[in-house]
Design a protein around this motif. Structure first.
Motif: not given
Length: 61
Positions: A22-23, A25-26, A29, A32, A35, A39
């Motif tokens: 998640g972090v 991807i956040g 991109r 957050l 993400g 996540g």
């Protein structure tokens, strides 16, 4: 003679993996909230998969 209750399943590894995904991807991109959503979804899916796997192995014993 009663059967002892099964040990609880630990989901720590799944939560760590989901947090890292998640972090990553956040931050990549620059979103957050996206993400965090991904996540959470990854964490839930991994936890469900592990629970099903562990329960299947317990039944086979």
């Amino acid at each position: 003679m009663s059967i002892p209750p099964p040990q609880p399943i630990s989901h720590t590894a799944e939560m760590v993996i989901a947090t890292i995904v998640g972090v990553g991807i956040g931050l990549s991109r620059d979103n957050l909230l996206l993400g965090a959503g991904i996540g959470i979804a990854v964490g839930v899916l991994l936890s469900i998969a592990k629970t099903l796997y562990v329960e299947r192995r317990r039944r086979q014993r």
